[in-house]
Design a protein around this motif. Structure first.
Motif, PDB file in Angstrom:
ATOM      1  N   ALA A 240      79.914-106.123 -29.289  1.00 49.53           N
ATOM      2  CA  ALA A 240      78.886-107.036 -29.804  1.00 49.53           C
ATOM      3  C   ALA A 240      78.752-106.982 -31.320  1.00 49.53           C
ATOM      4  O   ALA A 240      78.589-108.030 -31.963  1.00 49.53           O
ATOM      5  N   PHE A 241      78.852-105.791 -31.886  1.00 47.01           N
ATOM      6  CA  PHE A 241      78.506-105.640 -33.300  1.00 47.01           C
ATOM      7  C   PHE A 241      79.684-105.331 -34.224  1.00 47.01           C
ATOM      8  O   PHE A 241      79.512-105.230 -35.435  1.00 47.01           O
ATOM      9  N   ILE A 242      80.878-105.195 -33.647  1.00 46.56           N
ATOM     10  CA  ILE A 242      82.071-105.002 -34.477  1.00 46.56           C
ATOM     11  C   ILE A 242      83.117-106.081 -34.186  1.00 46.56           C
ATOM     12  O   ILE A 242      83.559-106.788 -35.095  1.00 46.56           O
ATOM     13  N   VAL A 243      83.495-106.227 -32.903  1.00 39.24           N
ATOM     14  CA  VAL A 243      84.545-107.189 -32.557  1.00 39.24           C
ATOM     15  C   VAL A 243      84.098-108.611 -32.833  1.00 39.24           C
ATOM     16  O   VAL A 243      84.774-109.370 -33.547  1.00 39.24           O
ATOM     17  N   TYR A 244      82.954-109.017 -32.284  1.00 40.23           N
ATOM     18  CA  TYR A 244      82.495-110.398 -32.456  1.00 40.23           C
ATOM     19  C   TYR A 244      82.243-110.752 -33.929  1.00 40.23           C
ATOM     20  O   TYR A 244      82.706-111.808 -34.396  1.00 40.23           O
ATOM     21  N   PRO A 245      81.499-109.934 -34.690  1.00 39.61           N
ATOM     22  CA  PRO A 245      81.310-110.267 -36.108  1.00 39.61           C
ATOM     23  C   PRO A 245      82.623-110.337 -36.878  1.00 39.61           C
ATOM     24  O   PRO A 245      82.778-111.181 -37.771  1.00 39.61           O
ATOM     25  N   MET A 267      69.645-113.219 -27.059  1.00 36.83           N
ATOM     26  CA  MET A 267      70.123-111.942 -26.534  1.00 36.83           C
ATOM     27  C   MET A 267      69.032-111.242 -25.718  1.00 36.83           C
ATOM     28  O   MET A 267      69.305-110.689 -24.649  1.00 36.83           O
ATOM     29  N   PHE A 268      67.798-111.284 -26.228  1.00 37.75           N
ATOM     30  CA  PHE A 268      66.693-110.656 -25.498  1.00 37.75           C
ATOM     31  C   PHE A 268      66.420-111.375 -24.180  1.00 37.75           C
ATOM     32  O   PHE A 268      66.133-110.731 -23.161  1.00 37.75           O
ATOM     33  N   PHE A 269      66.515-112.699 -24.200  1.00 44.28           N
ATOM     34  CA  PHE A 269      66.313-113.453 -22.961  1.00 44.28           C
ATOM     35  C   PHE A 269      67.402-113.113 -21.946  1.00 44.28           C
ATOM     36  O   PHE A 269      67.122-112.918 -20.752  1.00 44.28           O
ATOM     37  N   ALA A 270      68.656-113.051 -22.400  1.00 46.59           N
ATOM     38  CA  ALA A 270      69.763-112.701 -21.513  1.00 46.59           C
ATOM     39  C   ALA A 270      69.579-111.294 -20.952  1.00 46.59           C
ATOM     40  O   ALA A 270      69.840-111.033 -19.768  1.00 46.59           O
ATOM     41  N   PHE A 271      69.101-110.372 -21.797  1.00 45.42           N
ATOM     42  CA  PHE A 271      68.859-108.993 -21.372  1.00 45.42           C
ATOM     43  C   PHE A 271      67.810-108.949 -20.268  1.00 45.42           C
ATOM     44  O   PHE A 271      67.971-108.256 -19.259  1.00 45.42           O
ATOM     45  N   SER A 272      66.734-109.690 -20.442  1.00 42.09           N
ATOM     46  CA  SER A 272      65.628-109.654 -19.482  1.00 42.09           C
ATOM     47  C   SER A 272      65.963-110.380 -18.183  1.00 42.09           C
ATOM     48  O   SER A 272      65.496-110.001 -17.109  1.00 42.09           O
ATOM     49  N   SER A 273      66.778-111.438 -18.274  1.00 46.50           N
ATOM     50  CA  SER A 273      67.086-112.234 -17.083  1.00 46.50           C
ATOM     51  C   SER A 273      68.307-111.737 -16.319  1.00 46.50           C
ATOM     52  O   SER A 273      68.458-112.004 -15.129  1.00 46.50           O
ATOM     53  N   SER A 274      69.215-111.032 -16.998  1.00 47.52           N
ATOM     54  CA  SER A 274      70.454-110.508 -16.403  1.00 47.52           C
ATOM     55  C   SER A 274      71.335-111.596 -15.817  1.00 47.52           C
ATOM     56  O   SER A 274      72.092-111.351 -14.889  1.00 47.52           O
ATOM     57  N   THR A 390      74.969-108.607 -19.897  1.00 45.69           N
ATOM     58  CA  THR A 390      74.673-110.035 -19.967  1.00 45.69           C
ATOM     59  C   THR A 390      74.395-110.462 -21.405  1.00 45.69           C
ATOM     60  O   THR A 390      74.855-111.524 -21.846  1.00 45.69           O
ATOM     61  N   ALA A 391      73.660-109.640 -22.139  1.00 43.25           N
ATOM     62  CA  ALA A 391      73.387-109.953 -23.548  1.00 43.25           C
ATOM     63  C   ALA A 391      74.677-110.023 -24.353  1.00 43.25           C
ATOM     64  O   ALA A 391      74.846-110.897 -25.212  1.00 43.25           O
ATOM     65  N   VAL A 392      75.609-109.119 -24.066  1.00 42.42           N
ATOM     66  CA  VAL A 392      76.903-109.129 -24.759  1.00 42.42           C
ATOM     67  C   VAL A 392      77.704-110.363 -24.353  1.00 42.42           C
ATOM     68  O   VAL A 392      78.338-111.017 -25.198  1.00 42.42           O
ATOM     69  N   ASN A 393      77.692-110.703 -23.069  1.00 44.98           N
ATOM     70  CA  ASN A 393      78.443-111.872 -22.601  1.00 44.98           C
ATOM     71  C   ASN A 393      78.009-113.156 -23.301  1.00 44.98           C
ATOM     72  O   ASN A 393      78.847-113.942 -23.763  1.00 44.98           O
ATOM     73  N   VAL A 394      76.692-113.396 -23.380  1.00 46.88           N
ATOM     74  CA  VAL A 394      76.219-114.645 -23.990  1.00 46.88           C
ATOM     75  C   VAL A 394      76.460-114.646 -25.497  1.00 46.88           C
ATOM     76  O   VAL A 394      76.665-115.711 -26.102  1.00 46.88           O
ATOM     77  N   THR A 395      76.446-113.468 -26.109  1.00 47.13           N
ATOM     78  CA  THR A 395      76.764-113.382 -27.540  1.00 47.13           C
ATOM     79  C   THR A 395      78.220-113.761 -27.775  1.00 47.13           C
ATOM     80  O   THR A 395      78.537-114.494 -28.720  1.00 47.13           O
ATOM     81  N   CYS A 400      82.376-117.370 -29.879  1.00 53.11           N
ATOM     82  CA  CYS A 400      83.593-118.146 -29.610  1.00 53.11           C
ATOM     83  C   CYS A 400      83.349-119.642 -29.797  1.00 53.11           C
ATOM     84  O   CYS A 400      84.220-120.364 -30.306  1.00 53.11           O
ATOM     85  N   THR A 401      82.168-120.112 -29.419  1.00 52.83           N
ATOM     86  CA  THR A 401      81.828-121.529 -29.583  1.00 52.83           C
ATOM     87  C   THR A 401      81.768-121.903 -31.060  1.00 52.83           C
ATOM     88  O   THR A 401      82.258-122.974 -31.465  1.00 52.83           O
TER      89      THR A 401
END
Length: 429
Positions: A240-245, A267-274, A390-395, A400-401
């Motif tokens: 999340a914080f090295i590869v993606y950036p 990210m917080f929403f994805a974390f809470s909703s899974s 899930t938070a990492v996936n949506v990030t 990528c988008t």
């Protein structure tokens, strides 16, 4: 009492089953001296039966679930060829980031060695331990001599290749094979429903597996589990914080800090909703606020929620090393490459069912001959890790988008940099 249990989410039920199993196992290990009750009745019958029934149910799912999902996923994804460079670039980036994710996970597992000290080899029978082949054999074994034999025997790499080929052909034939396409689509829906039903037995299965494990190992099993959690979290943080950036900077020269400041709420929403699917609307809106064209994001984000499972790939990579080390199995280079390939292919079309990543983990284990019993232990602690995954996936979907949008000149850089507000038609939430 039953009504209260029904109100608890499946993930929390599994977590409760894990904790109770650990407690019962530790009590049996340290306080029960009657070998008849402890070993014959509970350990070798009740817990053994309950745990292995669940494992066999999961193994029953794997081949048809993966086969149908691969065919349906590829058949639908192949349609993006009509979109041209956007479709091809998107799929390529998603698959590359997933390969990077599982490679990072394997490296972390090799360095930290989460499974060392668990010593599971004496508790259950191990699977085929021939996990190192020559690269030539590995490549040749990917192509099935008889696809029906591979399906029957659960040889997952040939099954994946056969499914990929059918999916590509269905996409090419389109309406000429419409009936056959519907059969696979309905088959995939049936397998998803069957997976949901089997997963309802997960809390009992996890309880039995944990009770048997800790009844044999005692406190020696806690440290490896803690190391497993740490390994997964480290892998997710690196992704999340090295590869993606890094990818964002390399391909767009945009500032990752500006991205994270605006994307943190998603990210917080994805974390809470899974769930990546529930985050799609918020993700689309936030990308519009950053100047990404809806024409691109409305395609790439739903696609990413289906095939871009970097967080799951990290979990699977760490789990492979955890199981191999716990059972004293030395994975060779070709086995590790097989894991990377299988984990990437498993990411295609397997979204939509809770904990489906753990079901496809059975496929990854089978591809290199690892005992699937270790998955039962991982099940118990997966719910909490799933939130972070899930938070990492949506990030990853969002990064990528942005890259695809930037490369296709479908992004307003002034909006991203805050020099002007987003267009009214883009900001819809």
């Amino acid at each position: 009492m039953l009504s209260r249990l029904k109100g608890i989410s499946l993930g929390n039920q599994i977590l409760i089953g894990m904790v109770l199993g650990m407690i019962v196992g530790l009590i049996l290990n340290f306080y029960v001296t009657d070998t008849f009750i402890k070993d014959i009745v509970l350990m070798n019958n009740v817990f053994y039966l309950g745990g292995n029934l669940f494992i066999k149910l999961m193994k029953m799912l794997v081949v048809p679930l993966v086969f149908f999902s691969i065919v349906v996923g590829v058949a639908s994804i192949s349609d993006v060829r009509t979109i041209g460079s956007i479709g091809g670039t998107t799929i390529l980036i998603y698959l590359i980031t997933t390969a990077i994710a599982v490679t990072i996970a394997l490296e972390i597992g090799i360095i930290i060695q989460p499974g060392v000290g668990l010593n599971m080899g004496g508790i259950t029978e191990t699977a085929n331990l021939t996990v190192n082949q020559t690269m030539t054999d590995t490549i040749l074994n990917i192509i099935p001599d008889n696809p029906f034999s591979s399906l029957a025997n659960g040889d997952m790499l040939p099954v994946i290749i056969f499914g990929l080929l059918i999916g590509i052909i269905l996409a090419k034939l389109k309406e000429k094979a419409e009936t056959f396409n519907k059969i696979f689509t309905e088959g995939n829906r049936i397998m998803m429903e069957m997976t949901s039903i089997v997963m309802k037995f997960a809390p009992i299965g996890v309880f039995c597996l944990m009770a048997k494990t800790f009844g044999s190992l005692g406190f020696d099993g806690i440290i490896p589990l803690t190391k497993y959690i740490i390994c997964v979290l480290i892998g997710l943080a690196i992704q999340a914080f090295i590869v993606y950036p890094s990818l964002l900077v390399i391909f767009t020269r945009l500032n990752p800090i500006k991205f994270f400041k605006r994307f943190i709420s998603v990210m917080f929403f994805a974390f809470s909703s899974s769930t990546s699917n529930a985050t799609i609307p918020l993700n689309l809106d936030k990308l519009s606020e950053m100047g990404v064209s809806r024409d691109v994001s409305s395609f790439t984000i739903p696609l990413g929620a289906t095939i871009n499972m970097d967080g799951t790939a990290i979990m699977q990579g760490v789990a492979v090393m955890f199981a191999a080390q716990a059972y004293g199995i030395d994975l060779g280079t070709s086995a590790l490459l097989t894991v990377i390939f299988t984990a990437v292919m498993a990411s295609v079309g397997t979204a939509g069912v809770p904990s489906v990543g753990l079901v496809t983990l059975t496929m990854v284990f089978n591809s290199v001959g690892l005992p699937v019993q270790a998955i039962g232990i991982i099940f118990g602690i997966d719910h909490v890790l799933d939130m972070v995954r899930t938070a990492v996936n949506v990030t990853g979907d969002a990064i990528c988008t942005i890259i695809v949008s930037f490369r296709n000149k479908a992004m307003d850089l002034d909006v991203f940099n805050g020099k002007k507000p987003p267009k009214e038609e883009e900001h819809i939430m």
